[in-house]
Write an enzyme that holds these catalytic residues in place. Sequence first.
Site, mmCIF file in Angstrom:
data_model
loop_
_atom_site.group_PDB
_atom_site.id
_atom_site.type_symbol
_atom_site.label_atom_id
_atom_site.label_comp_id
_atom_site.label_asym_id
_atom_site.label_seq_id
_atom_site.Cartn_x
_atom_site.Cartn_y
_atom_site.Cartn_z
ATOM 1 N N ASP A 198 -3.528 6.304 12.505
ATOM 2 C CA ASP A 198 -2.086 5.591 11.558
ATOM 3 C C ASP A 198 -1.043 6.711 11.292
ATOM 4 O O ASP A 198 -0.822 7.478 10.755
ATOM 5 C CB ASP A 198 -2.548 5.867 9.986
ATOM 6 C CG ASP A 198 -2.016 4.590 9.369
ATOM 7 O OD1 ASP A 198 -1.478 4.394 9.444
ATOM 8 O OD2 ASP A 198 -2.450 4.671 8.365
ATOM 9 N N SER A 242 1.088 -0.950 0.003
ATOM 10 C CA SER A 242 0.033 0.877 -0.156
ATOM 11 C C SER A 242 0.850 1.360 0.017
ATOM 12 O O SER A 242 0.261 2.329 -0.770
ATOM 13 C CB SER A 242 -0.695 -0.048 1.278
ATOM 14 O OG SER A 242 -0.453 -0.028 1.960
ATOM 15 N N HIS A 270 0.611 5.492 6.886
ATOM 16 C CA HIS A 270 0.895 5.800 5.754
ATOM 17 C C HIS A 270 0.927 7.332 5.813
ATOM 18 O O HIS A 270 0.368 8.184 6.586
ATOM 19 C CB HIS A 270 -1.038 5.575 5.153
ATOM 20 C CG HIS A 270 -0.563 3.702 5.207
ATOM 21 N ND1 HIS A 270 -1.188 3.298 6.498
ATOM 22 C CD2 HIS A 270 -0.989 3.063 4.027
ATOM 23 C CE1 HIS A 270 -1.555 2.198 5.996
ATOM 24 N NE2 HIS A 270 -0.578 2.258 4.505
#
Length: 427
Positions: free
Chosen positions: A403, A158, A406
């Site tokens: 998070d 990702s 990311h």
Amino acid sequence: MRTMKAQHGGGRGRSPFLTSYALTLAFITFVSVLYFKDFSSTLHRPFLNRPPPHRARPPRHHAAAVAQAQLPFAVGAAPPGCDVARGEWVYDEAARPWYQEEECPYIQPQLTCQAHGRPDRAYQHWRWQPRGCSLPSFNATLMLEMLRGKRMLFVGDSLNRGQYVSLVCLLHRIIPESSKSMETFDSLTVFRAKDYNATIEFYWAPFLAESNSDDAVVHRIADRIVRGTSIEKHAEFWKGADILVFNTYLWWMTGQKMKILQNSFEDKTKDIIEMETEEAYGMVLNAVLKWVESNMNPKTSRVFFVTMSPTHTRSKDWGEDTDGNCYNQTSPIKDLSYWGPGTSKGLMRVIGEVFGASSKIPVGVVNITQLSEYRKDAHTQIYKKQWNPLTPEQIANPKSYADCTHWCLPGLQDTWNELLYSKLFFP
């Protein structure tokens, strides 16, 4: 004609032959003397009498420098001694960001921090400044022209997908709406620049090798298993790419030994062994390198590997007293020596060892790790689409679901693409 030459030579009938023979012999003798002198002087050079070990074989960096002059897609060269991975972040509202979040419809909702309520924008305005040199300015027109008729493919997890989307955002602005499209086919996402007959693609393969986490949508598996060096299933999609950009790191960081499957996922009985993470990581990277050397043409194609993307899960790591993480961080770490404890130097070493040994096709290592270590402020934090409803406890304690892996777009990953752009066009 022969009579005239004979008379000129004193009247002997065979003098032209003798004269020609004498001149030829003299010329050969003259060249031999010069050659002998040159060869003799060569034999007396000190480095041949006692060759230092590092001269016995040309240094790798010298060979790389020679090869770079012929690298496909190169339009220039980096300044001598310029290490774009070392430098500092400079706040520059005039030059950054390259685009606005709302201007790029391709950003996944997991990365659209402004749309999900992030109150600050400072994270968008930091520009990377290498020490003693500068990155070439990103030129979307140049890149699209160089990609005309080509296929560029990102392969990885990702984080690599985030870099892929960043590049699409950097390029799509100069393409008419009717001349571009993006489609997803299972693990493969394809952006088409139709007027250029070019595609920029992303292929989901978090371990690069076959694994039980290969589903592009359903892959949140705690018990991760990698099928040894088996990359053929994925590599079928890599064939035909002119530019390959690999990454793999995040999914290896389990804190435990890696489970390696030695037979097939289809087999009823699974033959699984455990390996140290560094050993398994090197095994897979070597398999990728072997495939690259067998399937990529160094005269027409380029290959890159993007290094590890760091996390910022404990604010105490960078000297703060609070028991926090990336949540509510609004500025970079200033300590240029900072290296987070969650980033594996062992795996970084493996990357250098594996791809530094490539002899048939150079693999450009895009080192984004150190510059990203400083960016505790650039993560998506809580400002993203949440896949599951938040509990009252999470809502009361936002840092618990922040998070810190990311990155918001626009933001840090645009700089990763500036480094990739530099490596690709100005090696």
